[in-house]
Design a protein around this motif. Structure first.
Motif, PDB file in Angstrom:
ATOM      1  N   VAL A 231    -106.523  -4.848  -2.199  1.00  0.00           N
ATOM      2  CA  VAL A 231    -105.597  -4.834  -3.327  1.00  0.00           C
ATOM      3  C   VAL A 231    -105.996  -3.751  -4.327  1.00  0.00           C
ATOM      4  N   GLY A 232    -107.297  -3.646  -4.612  1.00  0.00           N
ATOM      5  CA  GLY A 232    -107.759  -2.620  -5.546  1.00  0.00           C
ATOM      6  C   GLY A 232    -107.436  -1.223  -5.065  1.00  0.00           C
ATOM      7  N   CYS A 233    -107.702  -0.961  -3.792  1.00  0.00           N
ATOM      8  CA  CYS A 233    -107.388   0.354  -3.226  1.00  0.00           C
ATOM      9  C   CYS A 233    -105.885   0.601  -3.216  1.00  0.00           C
ATOM     10  N   ALA A 234    -105.112  -0.430  -2.905  1.00  0.00           N
ATOM     11  CA  ALA A 234    -103.658  -0.287  -2.880  1.00  0.00           C
ATOM     12  C   ALA A 234    -103.105   0.025  -4.269  1.00  0.00           C
ATOM     13  N   LEU A 235    -103.688  -0.595  -5.308  1.00  0.00           N
ATOM     14  CA  LEU A 235    -103.242  -0.321  -6.679  1.00  0.00           C
ATOM     15  C   LEU A 235    -103.490   1.134  -7.059  1.00  0.00           C
ATOM     16  N   VAL A 236    -104.627   1.664  -6.632  1.00  0.00           N
ATOM     17  CA  VAL A 236    -104.923   3.073  -6.915  1.00  0.00           C
ATOM     18  C   VAL A 236    -104.042   3.986  -6.064  1.00  0.00           C
ATOM     19  N   LEU A 237    -103.958   3.674  -4.772  1.00  0.00           N
ATOM     20  CA  LEU A 237    -103.232   4.520  -3.825  1.00  0.00           C
ATOM     21  C   LEU A 237    -101.733   4.535  -4.102  1.00  0.00           C
ATOM     22  N   PHE A 238    -101.164   3.357  -4.344  1.00  0.00           N
ATOM     23  CA  PHE A 238     -99.712   3.256  -4.502  1.00  0.00           C
ATOM     24  C   PHE A 238     -99.268   3.015  -5.949  1.00  0.00           C
ATOM     25  N   GLY A 239    -100.224   2.931  -6.876  1.00  0.00           N
ATOM     26  CA  GLY A 239     -99.892   2.718  -8.270  1.00  0.00           C
ATOM     27  C   GLY A 239    -100.369   3.847  -9.167  1.00  0.00           C
ATOM     28  N   VAL A 240    -101.683   4.041  -9.225  1.00  0.00           N
ATOM     29  CA  VAL A 240    -102.261   5.042 -10.116  1.00  0.00           C
ATOM     30  C   VAL A 240    -101.867   6.457  -9.703  1.00  0.00           C
ATOM     31  N   TYR A 241    -102.060   6.792  -8.431  1.00  0.00           N
ATOM     32  CA  TYR A 241    -101.745   8.148  -7.976  1.00  0.00           C
ATOM     33  C   TYR A 241    -100.275   8.497  -8.175  1.00  0.00           C
ATOM     34  N   PRO A 242     -99.321   7.643  -7.762  1.00  0.00           N
ATOM     35  CA  PRO A 242     -97.907   7.971  -8.016  1.00  0.00           C
ATOM     36  C   PRO A 242     -97.591   8.119  -9.501  1.00  0.00           C
ATOM     37  N   LEU A 243     -98.217   7.268 -10.324  1.00  0.00           N
ATOM     38  CA  LEU A 243     -97.967   7.359 -11.768  1.00  0.00           C
ATOM     39  C   LEU A 243     -98.447   8.695 -12.324  1.00  0.00           C
ATOM     40  N   LEU A 244     -99.619   9.135 -11.900  1.00  0.00           N
ATOM     41  CA  LEU A 244    -100.145  10.417 -12.355  1.00  0.00           C
ATOM     42  C   LEU A 244     -99.281  11.572 -11.842  1.00  0.00           C
ATOM     43  N   LEU A 245     -98.836  11.475 -10.606  1.00  0.00           N
ATOM     44  CA  LEU A 245     -97.985  12.529 -10.057  1.00  0.00           C
ATOM     45  C   LEU A 245     -96.666  12.631 -10.823  1.00  0.00           C
ATOM     46  N   ALA A 246     -96.106  11.469 -11.172  1.00  0.00           N
ATOM     47  CA  ALA A 246     -94.811  11.462 -11.846  1.00  0.00           C
ATOM     48  C   ALA A 246     -94.913  11.885 -13.308  1.00  0.00           C
ATOM     49  N   THR A 247     -95.976  11.454 -13.995  1.00  0.00           N
ATOM     50  CA  THR A 247     -96.075  11.694 -15.438  1.00  0.00           C
ATOM     51  C   THR A 247     -96.846  12.957 -15.799  1.00  0.00           C
ATOM     52  N   VAL A 248     -97.901  13.256 -15.045  1.00  0.00           N
ATOM     53  CA  VAL A 248     -98.748  14.414 -15.371  1.00  0.00           C
ATOM     54  C   VAL A 248     -98.280  15.657 -14.618  1.00  0.00           C
ATOM     55  N   ALA A 249     -98.137  15.529 -13.289  1.00  0.00           N
ATOM     56  CA  ALA A 249     -97.694  16.679 -12.489  1.00  0.00           C
ATOM     57  C   ALA A 249     -96.180  16.847 -12.502  1.00  0.00           C
ATOM     58  N   LYS A 250     -95.476  15.758 -12.842  1.00  0.00           N
ATOM     59  CA  LYS A 250     -94.009  15.753 -12.882  1.00  0.00           C
ATOM     60  C   LYS A 250     -93.395  16.149 -11.535  1.00  0.00           C
ATOM     61  N   VAL A 251     -93.898  15.496 -10.494  1.00  0.00           N
ATOM     62  CA  VAL A 251     -93.359  15.681  -9.154  1.00  0.00           C
ATOM     63  C   VAL A 251     -93.069  14.315  -8.547  1.00  0.00           C
ATOM     64  N   SER A 252     -92.370  14.299  -7.437  1.00  0.00           N
ATOM     65  CA  SER A 252     -91.962  13.047  -6.803  1.00  0.00           C
ATOM     66  C   SER A 252     -93.127  12.399  -6.048  1.00  0.00           C
ATOM     67  N   PRO A 253     -93.514  11.177  -6.406  1.00  0.00           N
ATOM     68  CA  PRO A 253     -94.561  10.480  -5.651  1.00  0.00           C
ATOM     69  C   PRO A 253     -94.155  10.215  -4.203  1.00  0.00           C
ATOM     70  N   LEU A 254     -92.877   9.900  -3.997  1.00  0.00           N
ATOM     71  CA  LEU A 254     -92.397   9.635  -2.644  1.00  0.00           C
ATOM     72  C   LEU A 254     -92.550  10.877  -1.768  1.00  0.00           C
ATOM     73  N   GLN A 255     -92.286  12.036  -2.347  1.00  0.00           N
ATOM     74  CA  GLN A 255     -92.437  13.280  -1.611  1.00  0.00           C
ATOM     75  C   GLN A 255     -93.908  13.533  -1.258  1.00  0.00           C
ATOM     76  N   PHE A 256     -94.810  13.101  -2.140  1.00  0.00           N
ATOM     77  CA  PHE A 256     -96.237  13.246  -1.847  1.00  0.00           C
ATOM     78  C   PHE A 256     -96.612  12.451  -0.601  1.00  0.00           C
ATOM     79  N   PHE A 257     -96.226  11.191  -0.561  1.00  0.00           N
ATOM     80  CA  PHE A 257     -96.569  10.354   0.595  1.00  0.00           C
ATOM     81  C   PHE A 257     -95.902  10.865   1.865  1.00  0.00           C
TER      82      PHE A 257
END
Length: 441
Positions: A231-257
């Motif tokens: 669960v912890g890894c999933a929160l980082v992998l599918f929560g933290v990383y997409p949030l950073l990509l969307a808010t900081v890098a301003k790119v699509s998290p779905l496109q990243f995966f």
């Protein structure tokens, strides 16, 4: 009708489907070997998994050395190299701090060790331990041969960094060595591709052996702890990383995966960040990160960026072991866990397993090292998710830094798509590409 035209073309099986097939077949064969007490089948599964891991490790030492050397020298083509390197390291630390905070929060909420039924008598000291003294003094090797024969990745990284910086200082005189280093790196990557192609077979052996050796009872005994890590890894992998990509890098998290999935799935089954490194670098470049910067950031991350193994896992493991041994942890101890995770993550060295990092954490907290023995049996099952998280982070951070420095090719990112292993292998090798100098912000 000619014989050639009448042939039936066998459809190519995607790499992800091969991995999934190996996983399912491995579980079935492992269960058969265990339930039927079939010794030869269990031994065969063990040998298959061991040979696959050994082949990965065989390429680790020279691959890390030449990858770091080439990546550092490639920075000569980047106009803002120092700032890129500094910001990469800063984002490594920021995301590690977030990950360890999530691990601590989950551990405090679930108390994974209190209901396990395990006692201190079930533990045993590991053969190899880590301490801050070992970590600090062990960076510098006593000779140039031992780090390669003993597979001390941290010392290999140190020597490679020294050689890379020296080559930069030599200038044109170093060109023959740079050409040779690039050629050797390309050779090693090609050989590693062949090993990676065996990943479905390796998955079959590794998973089958785990099921045959430990069965489902072990997973039940560590159910809360195992769920916490996933669960912890999933929160980082599918929560933290997409949030950073969307808010900081301003790119699509779905496109990243979509673009990075080949590296993430290979990391899950191989349990090796270094073994996955060539794939990680290719998918990161496909997602628009300039190859000169990616060739530095990805190898650097493969040996130091470990949100799964060096942040989430040691935080949860420390709480688990403290509860089993009935040791109270205070706020100061939790701060120490965070400090060790952010500063000492290089101790994991991108190899399968995180025992050194765990013993470093336990020794810093003064917890019994016998607690490591409680977790060794379940480690292979945990390491799959940990490594997948590690590798995702090793691709996310270069994207974030490149986006903030305005060197990310956003059109290339937007059109990146999931690729199978063969198409990634067909990409041009780094040594054959013309240098492209990213424009500084």
């Amino acid at each position: 009708m000619s014989p050639t035209s009448s042939r039936v073309r066998i459809p190519k099986i995607p790499f992800w489907a091969q991995i999934l097939g190996g996983l399912v077949l491995g579980v079935c064969l492992g269960w058969i070997a265990r339930s039927g007490d079939i010794a030869w089948l269990g031994k065969t599964l063990d040998e298959i998994g061991s040979i696959f891991v050994q082949l990965l490790k065989l390429a680790v030492a020279p691959l890390v050395f030449f990858a770091i050397v080439v990546s550092i020298t490639n920075l000569r083509n980047v106009s803002n190299a120092a700032r890129l390197a500094t910001r990469t390291l800063l984002w490594f630390m920021i995301t590690s701090l977030i990950a360890v905070s999530i691990g601590l929060a989950i551990g405090l909420l679930t108390n994974p060790g209190s209901g396990s039924g395990l006692t201190p008598a079930d533990g045993a000291k590991p053969k190899h331990t880590g301490s801050w003294l070992d970590f600090l003094t062990g960076i510098i090797p006593t000779d140039v041969i031992s780090p390669f024969t003993e597979l001390n990745v941290l010392q290999i990284v140190f020597m490679a960094a020294v050689v890379g910086i020296a080559l930069l200082q030599l200038g044109e005189k170093a060109e023959p060595i740079l050409t040779l280093s690039s050629a050797v790196l390309e050779l090693l990557q090609k050989a590693l591709w062949w090993v990676i192609k065996l990943a479905p077979l390796g998955t079959l052996g590794l998973i089958g052996n785990a099921i045959n050796t430990y069965g489902w009872n072990l997973i039940k005994q560590y159910a809360t702890f195992t769920a916490d890590v996933y669960v912890g890894c999933a929160l980082v992998l599918f929560g933290v990383y997409p949030l950073l990509l969307a808010t900081v890098a301003k790119v699509s998290p779905l496109q990243f995966f979509r673009g990075a999935w080949p590296a993430i799935q290979l990391a899950f089954v191989s349990r090796s960040s270094v073994g996955t490194m060539p794939v990680t670098q290719r998918v990161t470049e496909r997602l628009g990160v300039p190859r000169e910067y990616a060739s530095f950031a990805v190898p650097f991350g493969a040996t130091t960026k470990m949100d799964g193994c060096a942040a989430i896992y040691p935080a949860l493991a420390a709480i688990f072991i403290a509860e089993v041994f009935d040791v109270h942890l205070g706020i100061g101890d939790y701060l120490l866990i965070a400090f060790v995770s952010v500063i000492g993550s290089a101790a994991t060295a991108g190899l399968t397993g995180a025992t050194v990092m765990l013993t470093l954490t336990l020794s810093t907290l003064g917890l019994p090292l016998e607690g490591v023995g409680l977790l060794l049996a379940i480690d292979p099952i945990l390491d799959m998710m940990r490594t997948a998280t590690n590798v995702a982070g090793q691709s996310v951070i270069p994207i974030i830094v490149a986006a903030r420095e305005n060197i990310l090719d956003r059109d290339k990112y937007a059109t990146a798509h999931g690729a199978d292993l063969d198409s990634l292998m067909d990409d041009e090798a780094p040594a054959d590409r013309e240098a492209r100098v990213p424009v500084a912000a």
